[in-house]
Design a protein around this motif. Structure first.
Motif, PDB file in Angstrom:
ATOM      1  N   ILE A   4       0.836  -1.068  -0.011  1.00 16.72           N
ATOM      2  CA  ILE A   4       0.053  -0.096   0.077  1.00 16.72           C
ATOM      3  C   ILE A   4       0.826   1.404  -0.024  1.00 16.72           C
ATOM      4  O   ILE A   4       0.610   2.197  -0.737  1.00 16.72           O
ATOM      5  CB  ILE A   4      -0.969  -0.052   1.034  1.00 16.72           C
ATOM      6  N   LEU A   5       1.911   1.211   0.767  1.00 13.97           N
ATOM      7  CA  LEU A   5       2.860   2.173   0.887  1.00 13.97           C
ATOM      8  C   LEU A   5       4.395   1.925   0.887  1.00 13.97           C
ATOM      9  O   LEU A   5       4.731   0.734   1.514  1.00 13.97           O
ATOM     10  CB  LEU A   5       2.553   2.974   2.248  1.00 13.97           C
ATOM     11  N   SER A   6       4.768   2.371  -0.158  1.00  9.81           N
ATOM     12  CA  SER A   6       6.369   2.496  -0.205  1.00  9.81           C
ATOM     13  C   SER A   6       7.242   3.516  -0.415  1.00  9.81           C
ATOM     14  O   SER A   6       6.601   4.821  -0.717  1.00  9.81           O
ATOM     15  CB  SER A   6       6.661   1.362  -1.490  1.00  9.81           C
ATOM     16  N   VAL A   7       8.539   3.394  -0.038  1.00 11.16           N
ATOM     17  CA  VAL A   7       9.245   4.864  -0.139  1.00 11.16           C
ATOM     18  C   VAL A   7      10.741   4.239  -0.667  1.00 11.16           C
ATOM     19  O   VAL A   7      11.410   3.312  -0.336  1.00 11.16           O
ATOM     20  CB  VAL A   7       9.414   5.415   1.003  1.00 11.16           C
ATOM     21  N   GLU A   8      11.508   5.266  -1.773  1.00 11.24           N
ATOM     22  CA  GLU A   8      12.630   4.950  -1.880  1.00 11.24           C
ATOM     23  C   GLU A   8      13.224   6.294  -1.405  1.00 11.24           C
ATOM     24  O   GLU A   8      12.740   7.704  -1.817  1.00 11.24           O
ATOM     25  CB  GLU A   8      12.730   4.939  -3.451  1.00 11.24           C
ATOM     26  N   GLY A   9      14.641   6.117  -0.781  1.00 14.47           N
ATOM     27  CA  GLY A   9      15.341   7.353  -0.616  1.00 14.47           C
ATOM     28  C   GLY A   9      15.043   7.782   0.719  1.00 14.47           C
ATOM     29  O   GLY A   9      15.827   8.733   0.937  1.00 14.47           O
ATOM     30  N   ALA A  10      14.496   7.184   1.426  1.00 18.69           N
ATOM     31  CA  ALA A  10      14.200   7.394   2.790  1.00 18.69           C
ATOM     32  C   ALA A  10      14.380   5.988   3.672  1.00 18.69           C
ATOM     33  O   ALA A  10      14.109   5.071   3.109  1.00 18.69           O
ATOM     34  CB  ALA A  10      13.189   8.029   3.110  1.00 18.69           C
ATOM     35  N   GLU A  11      14.576   5.855   4.865  1.00 20.25           N
ATOM     36  CA  GLU A  11      14.623   4.848   5.716  1.00 20.25           C
ATOM     37  C   GLU A  11      13.512   4.249   5.534  1.00 20.25           C
ATOM     38  O   GLU A  11      13.439   2.927   5.259  1.00 20.25           O
ATOM     39  CB  GLU A  11      15.196   5.041   6.933  1.00 20.25           C
ATOM     40  N   LYS A  12      12.195   4.930   6.072  1.00 22.06           N
ATOM     41  CA  LYS A  12      10.991   4.054   6.165  1.00 22.06           C
ATOM     42  C   LYS A  12       9.854   5.215   5.901  1.00 22.06           C
ATOM     43  O   LYS A  12      10.126   6.337   6.243  1.00 22.06           O
ATOM     44  CB  LYS A  12      10.941   3.374   7.298  1.00 22.06           C
ATOM     45  N   ALA A  13       8.740   4.625   5.583  1.00 22.81           N
ATOM     46  CA  ALA A  13       7.373   5.303   5.466  1.00 22.81           C
ATOM     47  C   ALA A  13       6.683   4.564   6.322  1.00 22.81           C
ATOM     48  O   ALA A  13       6.439   3.394   5.882  1.00 22.81           O
ATOM     49  CB  ALA A  13       7.253   5.552   4.082  1.00 22.81           C
ATOM     50  N   THR A  14       5.720   5.115   7.144  1.00 21.96           N
ATOM     51  CA  THR A  14       4.760   4.411   7.807  1.00 21.96           C
ATOM     52  C   THR A  14       3.342   5.359   7.608  1.00 21.96           C
ATOM     53  O   THR A  14       3.232   6.332   7.337  1.00 21.96           O
ATOM     54  CB  THR A  14       4.842   4.417   9.383  1.00 21.96           C
ATOM     55  N   TYR A  15       2.188   4.471   7.915  1.00 15.92           N
ATOM     56  CA  TYR A  15       0.712   5.343   7.816  1.00 15.92           C
ATOM     57  C   TYR A  15      -0.141   4.766   8.758  1.00 15.92           C
ATOM     58  O   TYR A  15       0.065   3.725   9.458  1.00 15.92           O
ATOM     59  CB  TYR A  15       0.549   4.948   6.473  1.00 15.92           C
ATOM     60  N   VAL A  16      -1.009   5.566   9.013  1.00 18.16           N
ATOM     61  CA  VAL A  16      -2.378   5.388   9.615  1.00 18.16           C
ATOM     62  C   VAL A  16      -3.340   5.662   8.977  1.00 18.16           C
ATOM     63  O   VAL A  16      -3.516   6.655   8.269  1.00 18.16           O
ATOM     64  CB  VAL A  16      -2.171   6.186  11.148  1.00 18.16           C
ATOM     65  N   VAL A  17      -4.420   4.841   9.120  1.00 22.03           N
ATOM     66  CA  VAL A  17      -5.577   5.205   8.281  1.00 22.03           C
ATOM     67  C   VAL A  17      -6.907   5.716   9.215  1.00 22.03           C
ATOM     68  O   VAL A  17      -6.750   5.038  10.234  1.00 22.03           O
ATOM     69  CB  VAL A  17      -6.171   3.936   7.438  1.00 22.03           C
ATOM     70  N   GLU A  18      -7.488   6.683   9.069  1.00 19.58           N
ATOM     71  CA  GLU A  18      -8.781   6.943   9.872  1.00 19.58           C
ATOM     72  C   GLU A  18      -9.632   7.079   8.748  1.00 19.58           C
ATOM     73  O   GLU A  18      -9.830   7.585   7.793  1.00 19.58           O
ATOM     74  CB  GLU A  18      -8.312   8.429  10.575  1.00 19.58           C
TER      75      GLU A  18
END
Lengths: 300, 681
Positions: free
Chosen positions: A271-285
């Motif tokens: 659902i979520l991915s990132v390149e160039g940073a250590e990580k990406a997290t998400y919360v859904v409301e």
């Protein structure tokens, strides 16, 4: 009208004719639920270089319609990728440290109306279905363990006059593999241990179907009614009569998934991915909108 | 003159049929390829044993039309195809598309037999309606160069059936035994074969002083099933023809039942093979399911959820006995794919001018320093015998390097976490060609889709695992495997056997020395297996070693071990290093001593497998040695693993000649402590 005045809005673009979220009309007779879905994304560990964040967006289908995409990208440049199968939002730019962004949209959804027809193996698949019959690292459909399982547990269920292959595989999966929150998530691990998380159960079921030459793909989505921060749900889609039908081995559902399920990605795409940073997290409301005015998709 | 030509032709035809085909056979030009519908058992069988040894016969499955293209890649082969009246329109259409012409239509199986065997000395008759007997008859016909006559019913056998043949012997298999009265005048001798064993007896008689070195085992029930009707048994007669081997059919897929039945059959018929060729997948011929020894000992459940290890049939290792036979399993998803694999093996077209380097891909995930150290030592061993090698470690193992490796080598060795070498992330197969031999040294590598895809795209043999294995044990296995191939000049089946026996000996050594984790090594010994013909030999062309290797010599009741002075270039990874002499073994035993960089040294061991007619045990040369002996009674081989305690022999300098006296198995070694350590030789 765009809800947040400082946000970059793609809702206008959609209304202007981009096909991504230009949805088919939902059937008037079935009950439609409307929800606002908001993703709060946190990107961290960026070193000042370019980053790229990919967030999956729902595809509009016969049972779900998406409107009014809205976002706060805080310096990152958004690009809507209108891939019919995997629509997503790409955010690019340079970033150092952490940043929060938000993306929201409205979903109108209803339950599947039609009963799932008889699902049959396809002997001569068309090119666009081949991808859903072939193995991949996630769906190990040519493993000897997969064929062994099917021959041992599904084949004996096919003795009747009108054997139903998909249902036999579904029953065998549910009988032999136990759902456990600490179970396995990878297909071969699930078959060996017979304990699976829900994601593992759906992956395994999808794999079994592919082995039996039934085109199948796994769906990851959200249940807008869940109270968890990711609201993740999984199910499988099988191909018959020129369309995909939902079936869930982890929930025991054939066809009628809850209207609160919103499909986001297929076949293991995150659902979520990132390149160039250590990580990406998400919360859904999520917020139920049936009593609220609909968010407009038209330009102001 | 005509008769002389006929005899000559018959001799040549027989020679083609019965001569063993060395795996490395090379021919200058691609041979014409015969395509036969895979679902036509009678037609397939006749062409496979009638022509399969001479040129490629591919069983054609219309669902996998690309199989022909995969097989003929790089070849400019001529095609022909054969069908029967009942062959479906779609299949005929596809075959016409491939060959560019209409197929030969075979109306009469008897006429076809006369074409395939113009002047046989013997013929075997059986019914098309009895599949097990058809396999038995075809296997015998293939192994002896006899013609195969397939009839619908006993009454169909008539003088017309053998017209033009001058048969010495006519064999009537049980399904047509009632034709014996009318067969009286059809050959000088008519033999009714009431039991399959009679074919074995006849084959032994036919082979005379050269007893069969291989046996073939298959399960005719593999044509049943809904999801996995592999039908590999259809290929068993071709393997019998190739190896002049007798066939054992089982109708029970359980490992114990297969071993019991086949062992009794071998004993009844005085068979003492070196090779056991299993023709069937895990559904037709099931492996032993052995509880995971690590878990049994209270250890953690293996990653990947396995609680059992699938142990190959005829391993013996699960009984803590050495593996005796060289075992290989011919596996594919269906008979059509298996026919392509066997055709590649038998009719490989490979240039001799340029031998392609071995490729080693190790520790891609950068977490197995100990295993990588052993991998590096394996690479040094290959270089010591002038085998060209390209080795990639850690970050060098990129997707591009993997793709390049798949296309550019005949022997690929993967060491590390299991990974699908052939599959793209989003599905789809990433390569058109794969190496002839692949070693997948990682966890559960036989369980994945990869082995089948590798086989489908050209691989003939895979050495891989059915359980989670620890890196040092896995790398030690690969090291021992390469040792057996390049120094022992062994085939793959023997090399896998030797390497598994090395791990078993290492297990016992560790247990004797009270190592806590001996069962990790044992699990690896159990888990490795060979998919492919065990007689295959990777074409490594090892040359005379640059540095003298360890030597074992059996002399006057003693095994003499000579350890040379010069070690291989040191191998190092992470906190470990190894500097073994050539042919020393490694196994994850780590010494406390360290080098200047404070890296820990791997302990070198010494291992040999020798023919030994009588059951024997090797004794230690002195109390400074730990010795494990494994005697394999059927093949009469003695494996010896020796571990020196150099600290107790400071004068030896880690080299010299050491004598290991042999005593009868179960006998007592003399008390070496009294004699003290020997002086270095």
């Amino acid at each position: 009208m765009c809800r947040r005045s400082r946000a970059v809005s793609i809702g206008c673009l959609i209304a202007a004719g981009l096909p991504l979220l230009a949805a088919p009309t939902l059937a008037a007779a079935a009950k439609v639920q409307r929800w606002e879905v908001s993703f709060a994304v946190r990107i961290s560990g960026a070193n000042g270089g370019p980053i790229s964040v990919r967030l999956a967006l729902p595809v509009s289908t016969d049972t779900q319609r998406v409107t009014g995409l809205d976002m706060q990208t805080r310096g990152l440049t958004p690009r809507l990728v209108t891939d019919a199968a995997n629509p997503h939002l790409l955010l690019r730019g340079k970033l150092k440290g952490s940043r929060r962004i938000s993306v929201s949209y409205e979903v109108a959804s209803q339950r599947e109306r039609d009963a799932v027809p008889r699902i049959e193996p396809i002997q001569s698949p068309t090119a666009n279905l081949l991808a859903y019959l072939t193995p991949s690292p996630i769906f190990q459909s040519r493993s000897i363990l997969v064929r062994d399982f099917l021959e041992t547990y599904a084949a004996p269920k096919l003795g009747g006059t009108e054997p139903h292959l998909m249902r036999a595989i579904l029953e065998a999966t549910r009988e032999q593999i136990v759902h456990r929150s600490d179970g396995k998530s990878l297909v071969l691990d699930v078959i060996r241990s017979r304990r699976a998380q829900r994601i593992g159960l759906e992956r395994t079921f999808t794999t079994f179907l592919r082995c039996a030459r039934i085109p199948a793909r796994m769906v990851e989505g959200i249940d807008v009614k869940h109270t968890t921060k990711h609201k993740r749900v999984f199910w499988t889609e099988v191909w018959a009569q020129n369309r995909w039908w939902p079936v869930s081995a982890s929930r025991g559902l054939v066809g009628k998934l809850p209207a609160t399920y919103v499909a986001l990605t297929r076949d293991g795409e995150p659902i979520l991915s990132v390149e160039g940073a250590e990580k990406a997290t998400y919360v859904v409301e999520t917020r139920h909108l049936d009593d609220a005015p609909a968010r407009t998709a038209a330009p102001p | 003159m005509t008769k002389a030509r006929t005899i000559l032709a018959a001799c040549l035809a027989a020679a083609l049929l019965v001569a063993p085909r060395p795996a490395s056979a090379r021919r200058a030009k691609p041979k014409p390829v015969r395509l036969v519908p895979a679902d036509d058992v009678a037609l397939s069988t006749l062409f496979l044993i009638g022509e399969g040894s001479g040129h490629p016969v591919l069983l054609f499955d219309p669902r996998d039309r690309d199989a022909v293209d995969r097989f003929t890649e790089d070849r400019k082969s001529a095609f022909s195809c054969a069908v029967r009246e009942q062959t479906g329109k779609a299949t005929r259409g596809l075959l016409r598309e491939i060959t560019g012409a209409d197929c030969d239509t075979v109306d009469d199986l008897t006429a076809l037999a006369h074409k395939l065997w113009p002047a046989p000395k013997a013929a075997v008759v059986t019914s098309t309606d009895d599949y097990p007997w058809l396999l038995h008859a075809a296997a015998f016909a293939g192994a002896t160069g006899s013609a195969l006559l397939l009839v619908a019913a006993p009454a169909a056998l008539s003088p017309h059936s053998v017209e033009g043949w001058n048969l010495e012997t006519l064999y009537l298999a049980a399904p047509v035994a009632t034709a014996a009265p009318q067969a009286g005048g059809l050959a000088a001798h008519v033999i009714t074969v009431e039991q399959p064993d009679a074919f074995t007896t006849e084959l032994r008689r036919h082979l005379g002083l050269t007893p069969p070195s291989a046996v073939v085992i298959a399960n005719p029930k593999d044509r049943g099933g809904i999801f996995s009707p592999s039908s590999l048994s259809l290929l068993a007669p071709l393997l019998c023809a190739t190896h002049r081997a007798p066939l054992f059919l089982t109708d029970d897929s359980a490992a114990d039942a297969i071993e019991r039945g086949a062992s009794a059959w071998m004993e009844r018929n005085g068979l003492q093979p070196k090779y056991v060729i299993l023709v069937g997948d895990e559904l037709a011929l099931r492996s032993h399911l052995v509880p995971d020894p690590v878990l049994q000992a209270g250890g953690p459940e293996a990653r990947g959820g396995g609680t059992q290890v699938r142990v190959e049939i005829f391993s013996q290792i699960q009984r803590e006995q050495p593996q005796d036979y060289a075992v290989g399993r011919v596996v594919a998803e269906d008979a059509a794919q298996a026919s392509a694999t066997l055709a590649r093996q038998l009719h490989r077209h490979r240039g001799t001018a340029h031998r392609r380097p071995v490729v080693v891909l190790s520790n891609a995930d950068q977490v197995f320093s100990l295993g990588e150290t052993i991998s590096r030592a394996t690479v040094s061993e290959l270089r010591n015998v002038a085998v060209p090698v390209r080795a990639y470690f850690r970050g060098e193992v990129t997707p591009e390097a993997i793709q390049q490796a798949l296309q550019s080598t005949d022997l690929l060795i993967w060491e590390g976490h299991a990974r699908d070498l052939t599959l793209e992330e989003r599905g789809g197969i990433s390569t058109d060609r794969t190496p002839e031999t692949v070693v997948l040294q990682g966890c559960y590598t036989l369980d994945r889709s990869d082995p089948f895809i590798l086989m489908q795209h050209g691989t003939e043999a895979i050495v891989a695992t059915s359980a989670a294995i620890y890196s040092s044990s896995g790398s030690a296995f690969a090291h021992a495997l390469i040792d057996s191939l390049v120094y022992g000049h062994n085939d793959l089946g023997t090399a896998v056997r030797d390497a598994r026996n090395y791990l078993l000996a290492l297990t016992q050594l560790k247990r004797n020395r009270e190592h806590a984790e001996w069962n990790k090594t044992y699990r690896a010994a159990l888990a490795f297996a060979l998919w492919g013909d065990p007689t295959l030999r990777p074409d490594l062309a090892a040359k005379k070693p640059v540095l003298a290797p360890v030597k074992w010599k059996l002399d006057d009741g003693e095994l003499n071990l000579t350890i040379p002075q010069r070690p291989l270039p040191a191998s190092a990874a992470g906190p470990y290093y190894a500097d073994p002499v050539p042919r020393a073994m490694l196994g994850g035993l780590v010494l406390h001593e360290t080098d200047a960089e404070k890296r820990r040294r791997l302990k070198a061991l010494f291992f040999a497998t020798q023919p030994q007619p009588t059951p024997s045990t090797a004794c230690a040369p002195s109390a400074a040695w730990d010795v494990v002996s494994l005697y394999a009674p059927l093949t009469r081989t003695l494996s010896v693993l020796a571990r020196p305690e150099w600290d107790r022999m400071p004068a030896a300098g880690e080299r010299g000649t050491f004598s290991f006296p042999l005593v009868p198995q179960g006998g007592t070694c003399r008390d070496v402590e009294l004699h003290g350590p020997p002086a270095p030789g």
